[in-house]
Design a protein around this motif. Structure first.
Motif, PDB file in Angstrom:
ATOM      1  N   SER A 157       0.654  10.277   3.342  1.00 12.57           N
ATOM      2  CA  SER A 157       0.431   9.219   4.327  1.00 12.57           C
ATOM      3  C   SER A 157      -1.038   8.816   4.363  1.00 12.57           C
ATOM      4  O   SER A 157      -1.365   7.629   4.410  1.00 12.57           O
ATOM      5  N   GLN A 158      -1.938   9.801   4.342  1.00  8.12           N
ATOM      6  CA  GLN A 158      -3.372   9.505   4.332  1.00  8.12           C
ATOM      7  C   GLN A 158      -3.758   8.775   3.053  1.00  8.12           C
ATOM      8  O   GLN A 158      -4.564   7.838   3.072  1.00  8.12           O
ATOM      9  N   LEU A 159      -3.186   9.198   1.920  1.00  2.75           N
ATOM     10  CA  LEU A 159      -3.478   8.548   0.646  1.00  2.75           C
ATOM     11  C   LEU A 159      -2.972   7.108   0.659  1.00  2.75           C
ATOM     12  O   LEU A 159      -3.658   6.202   0.171  1.00  2.75           O
ATOM     13  N   ASP A 160      -1.800   6.887   1.219  1.00  3.99           N
ATOM     14  CA  ASP A 160      -1.247   5.541   1.315  1.00  3.99           C
ATOM     15  C   ASP A 160      -2.156   4.642   2.150  1.00  3.99           C
ATOM     16  O   ASP A 160      -2.402   3.493   1.793  1.00  3.99           O
ATOM     17  N   THR A 161      -2.668   5.182   3.246  1.00  5.21           N
ATOM     18  CA  THR A 161      -3.592   4.420   4.092  1.00  5.21           C
ATOM     19  C   THR A 161      -4.864   4.088   3.321  1.00  5.21           C
ATOM     20  O   THR A 161      -5.359   2.951   3.376  1.00  5.21           O
ATOM     21  N   ALA A 162      -5.400   5.062   2.591  1.00  2.00           N
ATOM     22  CA  ALA A 162      -6.627   4.830   1.818  1.00  2.00           C
ATOM     23  C   ALA A 162      -6.405   3.782   0.738  1.00  2.00           C
ATOM     24  O   ALA A 162      -7.243   2.898   0.536  1.00  2.00           O
ATOM     25  N   VAL A 163      -5.278   3.850   0.045  1.00  2.00           N
ATOM     26  CA  VAL A 163      -4.981   2.871  -1.001  1.00  2.00           C
ATOM     27  C   VAL A 163      -4.819   1.482  -0.396  1.00  2.00           C
ATOM     28  O   VAL A 163      -5.287   0.486  -0.956  1.00  2.00           O
ATOM     29  N   GLY A 164      -4.194   1.394   0.759  1.00  2.00           N
ATOM     30  CA  GLY A 164      -4.061   0.108   1.452  1.00  2.00           C
ATOM     31  C   GLY A 164      -5.418  -0.462   1.842  1.00  2.00           C
ATOM     32  O   GLY A 164      -5.661  -1.665   1.700  1.00  2.00           O
ATOM     33  N   ASP A 165      -6.313   0.409   2.329  1.00  2.00           N
ATOM     34  CA  ASP A 165      -7.662  -0.044   2.685  1.00  2.00           C
ATOM     35  C   ASP A 165      -8.411  -0.540   1.460  1.00  2.00           C
ATOM     36  O   ASP A 165      -9.093  -1.571   1.507  1.00  2.00           O
ATOM     37  N   VAL A 166      -8.286   0.171   0.347  1.00  2.00           N
ATOM     38  CA  VAL A 166      -8.961  -0.253  -0.886  1.00  2.00           C
ATOM     39  C   VAL A 166      -8.394  -1.600  -1.351  1.00  2.00           C
ATOM     40  O   VAL A 166      -9.149  -2.473  -1.790  1.00  2.00           O
ATOM     41  N   ALA A 167      -7.094  -1.778  -1.246  1.00  2.00           N
ATOM     42  CA  ALA A 167      -6.479  -3.051  -1.638  1.00  2.00           C
ATOM     43  C   ALA A 167      -6.989  -4.185  -0.762  1.00  2.00           C
ATOM     44  O   ALA A 167      -7.285  -5.283  -1.253  1.00  2.00           O
ATOM     45  N   ASP A 168      -7.112  -3.943   0.550  1.00  2.00           N
ATOM     46  CA  ASP A 168      -7.641  -4.960   1.460  1.00  2.00           C
ATOM     47  C   ASP A 168      -9.082  -5.304   1.108  1.00  2.00           C
ATOM     48  O   ASP A 168      -9.463  -6.483   1.070  1.00  2.00           O
ATOM     49  N   ILE A 169      -9.892  -4.279   0.857  1.00  2.00           N
ATOM     50  CA  ILE A 169     -11.303  -4.507   0.515  1.00  2.00           C
ATOM     51  C   ILE A 169     -11.409  -5.280  -0.793  1.00  2.00           C
ATOM     52  O   ILE A 169     -12.222  -6.199  -0.921  1.00  2.00           O
ATOM     53  N   THR A 170     -10.575  -4.936  -1.759  1.00  2.00           N
ATOM     54  CA  THR A 170     -10.593  -5.636  -3.047  1.00  2.00           C
ATOM     55  C   THR A 170     -10.224  -7.103  -2.864  1.00  2.00           C
ATOM     56  O   THR A 170     -10.858  -7.981  -3.459  1.00  2.00           O
TER      57      THR A 170
END
Length: 159
Positions: free
Chosen positions: A69-82
């Motif tokens: 779940s934490q990894l999914d949140t981090a990947v989502g944040d990176v996608a948003d930043i990108t």
């Protein structure tokens, strides 16, 4: 009398056969009872070992789910930043490109104006000799406007 003896012997043999069959059957039941007893003990031992393992497995799966779940949140944040970075880069690129085009247009216009200004004496002399007006657009019409120099959207997306 001979027949009575034979019947008595046959009856005795039948009883002996029934007694042997009963003993064999009793022995088999005792052996089956021992097998069931051993199986019951084995099942109890396995249950005593498996139940704590299942509890530990449940805790481990919960921890893994939490990490995922934490990894999914981090990947989502990176996608948003990108995505935001891509949008920012596109805006900056358009702004710089527009400024360069405007500067290029102004430089071209200034260059044509200067050449027209310094070349106007010769042109005036040529015009007065020929008494004709030069063909083509006037110098003021030949200057490039910034919107004329803009890159079409289809080509802009390639960059």
């Amino acid at each position: 009398m001979g027949l009575d003896v034979f019947v008595e012997l046959a009856r005795g043999a039948l009883f002996v056969a029934l007694a042997v069959a009963f003993l064999v059957l009793a022995w088999m039941f005792l052996r089956l009872a021992r097998i069931f007893s051993t199986t019951e003990e084995t099942i109890k031992e396995v249950s005593e070992q498996v139940v704590p393992l299942l509890g530990k497995t449940h805790v481990t799966v919960d921890n893994i789910n939490s990490q995922l779940s934490q990894l999914d949140t981090a990947v989502g944040d990176v996608a948003d930043i990108t995505g935001e970075l891509d949008q920012t880069t596109a805006v900056i690129t358009r702004g710089v490109r527009g400024g360069v085009i405007k500067f290029s247009s102004a430089t071209a216009g200034l260059s044509k104006g200067i050449s027209a200004f310094f070349g106007s004496k010769e042109r005036m002399e040529d015009q007065t000799e020929n008494h004709t007006v030069a063909d083509g657009p006037a110098v003021s019409d030949r200057t490039m406007q910034p919107e004329d120099a803009a890159v079409p959207l289809e080509e802009e997306e390639r960059f």
